[in-house]
Design a protein around this motif. Structure first.
Motif, mmCIF file in Angstrom:
data_model
loop_
_atom_site.group_PDB
_atom_site.id
_atom_site.type_symbol
_atom_site.label_atom_id
_atom_site.label_comp_id
_atom_site.label_asym_id
_atom_site.label_seq_id
_atom_site.Cartn_x
_atom_site.Cartn_y
_atom_site.Cartn_z
ATOM 1 N N PHE A 1 0.845 -1.187 0.000
ATOM 2 C CA PHE A 1 0.000 0.000 0.000
ATOM 3 C C PHE A 1 0.880 1.236 0.000
ATOM 4 O O PHE A 1 2.063 1.164 0.321
ATOM 5 N N GLU A 2 0.305 2.364 -0.407
ATOM 6 C CA GLU A 2 1.052 3.604 -0.518
ATOM 7 C C GLU A 2 0.618 4.599 0.552
ATOM 8 O O GLU A 2 -0.576 4.725 0.841
ATOM 9 N N LEU A 3 1.594 5.305 1.121
ATOM 10 C CA LEU A 3 1.318 6.369 2.079
ATOM 11 C C LEU A 3 1.495 7.718 1.387
ATOM 12 O O LEU A 3 2.486 7.925 0.691
ATOM 13 N N PRO A 4 0.575 8.637 1.590
ATOM 14 C CA PRO A 4 0.720 9.975 0.990
ATOM 15 C C PRO A 4 1.740 10.796 1.763
ATOM 16 O O PRO A 4 2.153 10.427 2.868
ATOM 17 N N PRO A 5 2.198 11.913 1.222
ATOM 18 C CA PRO A 5 3.102 12.803 1.952
ATOM 19 C C PRO A 5 2.485 13.221 3.285
ATOM 20 O O PRO A 5 1.274 13.402 3.396
ATOM 21 N N GLY A 6 3.345 13.388 4.278
ATOM 22 C CA GLY A 6 2.883 13.770 5.600
ATOM 23 C C GLY A 6 2.885 12.617 6.584
ATOM 24 O O GLY A 6 2.739 12.824 7.783
ATOM 25 N N PHE A 7 3.055 11.370 6.090
ATOM 26 C CA PHE A 7 3.121 10.197 6.960
ATOM 27 C C PHE A 7 4.574 9.829 7.225
ATOM 28 O O PHE A 7 5.383 9.776 6.296
ATOM 29 N N MET A 8 4.896 9.548 8.478
ATOM 30 C CA MET A 8 6.249 9.166 8.862
ATOM 31 C C MET A 8 6.193 7.849 9.626
ATOM 32 O O MET A 8 5.508 7.742 10.651
ATOM 33 N N GLU A 9 6.896 6.847 9.124
ATOM 34 C CA GLU A 9 6.868 5.533 9.745
ATOM 35 C C GLU A 9 7.722 5.490 11.003
ATOM 36 O O GLU A 9 8.811 6.065 11.057
ATOM 37 N N PHE A 10 7.227 4.811 12.036
ATOM 38 C CA PHE A 10 7.964 4.641 13.276
ATOM 39 C C PHE A 10 8.865 3.414 13.202
ATOM 40 O O PHE A 10 8.504 2.397 12.603
ATOM 41 N N ASP A 11 10.023 3.511 13.844
ATOM 42 C CA ASP A 11 10.861 2.357 14.098
ATOM 43 C C ASP A 11 10.296 1.680 15.337
ATOM 44 O O ASP A 11 10.385 2.216 16.448
ATOM 45 N N LEU A 12 9.683 0.509 15.185
ATOM 46 C CA LEU A 12 8.988 -0.131 16.290
ATOM 47 C C LEU A 12 9.938 -0.617 17.379
ATOM 48 O O LEU A 12 9.497 -0.930 18.486
ATOM 49 N N ALA A 13 11.237 -0.671 17.082
ATOM 50 C CA ALA A 13 12.226 -1.076 18.083
ATOM 51 C C ALA A 13 12.872 0.121 18.774
ATOM 52 O O ALA A 13 13.740 -0.046 19.623
#
Length: 243
Positions: A27-39
């Motif tokens: 799936f694609e995320l639009p601009p403005g989304f920042m993924e977290f490092d779960l660790a």
């Protein structure tokens, strides 16, 4: 939906979040989304979230900023403990100029079975029925996406965030709106559960536009050629994810 603030960092391209060797979907995320490092260390994450909130929500009161950081961290920890494969946070500028924050989580759920396929329509309908029993006040239905049929649930929650998580004596109240979308997998028995949560109920209609774009981008086919992930792939701003 209008464009995001110029200081917001978009998510990196094509991060793997698969439970198996091969991804179940993309799936694609639009601009403005920042993924977290779960660790990532929770204390370091809290400090980073506090700095981002100060910079992005300069006109908010200290109490509003504190509530935003605390509720966001609580939701994130809840998702991680539930086995989330992907968590990202968004900071979006709405049409009225206000900045808004929300959190997206994706979990892949696979039952223990020897079956290699499933009745996807039947699975989605059963999920919708279960949600109607669990959440009688929620908006629940079935939607057809390019990937296939999915069960949809939208509901409001009144949270009591444990104060002990943040060295406080009393719990902190928060009201959030949550969208759940359960998408039966094409790759075998199981489903992908997308969960989006925000305290900004006033801008919910604009969030629905953003979430509709994400859901319509879900695909069983990953990027190829120049769209592949990694250092030779697209620059930041390409936002394909796999689950």
């Amino acid at each position: 939906m209008t464009s995001t603030d110029e200081h917001i960092t978009t998510a990196p391209p094509a991060t793997a979040v698969s439970l198996a060797d091969e991804p179940d979907l993309w799936f694609e995320l639009p601009p403005g989304f920042m993924e977290f490092d779960l660790a990532e260390d929770a204390e370091a994450r809290l400090l980073r979230m506090a700095d981002a909130t100060d910079a992005l929500f300069a006109t908010a009161t200290p109490e509003q900023k504190f509530s935003l950081v605390v509720s966001g961290e609580y939701i994130l920890r809840t998702m991680i403990s539930a086995g989330a494969e992907h968590v990202s946070s968004c900071f979006l500028r709405m049409r009225d100029g206000e900045l808004s924050q929300g959190t997206l989580c994706v979990l892949v759920e696979r039952p223990r079975t020897e079956l290699r396929s499933q009745d996807r329509q039947g699975s989605a309908r059963r999920t919708a029925v279960q949600w109607r029993e669990l959440y009688p006040d929620a908006e629940i239905g079935l939607v057809m996406l390019p990937y296939g049929i999915a069960a949809l649930c939208v509901r409001d929650q009144d949270l009591q965030i444990p104060g002990a998580l943040f060295a406080l004596d009393n719990p902190l109240p928060a009201t959030v709106r949550q969208l759940q979308l359960c998408l039966p997998l094409k790759t075998g028995p199981g489903s992908a559960l997308f969960v989006f949560t925000t305290e900004d109920i006033a801008h919910w209609s604009e969030y629905l536009e953003v979430l509709s774009g994400i859901m319509k981008s879900v695909s069983a086919d990953g990027p190829s050629g120049d769209d592949r992930p990694g250092p030779d792939g697209p620059a930041a701003g390409g936002t394909e994810k796999r689950a």
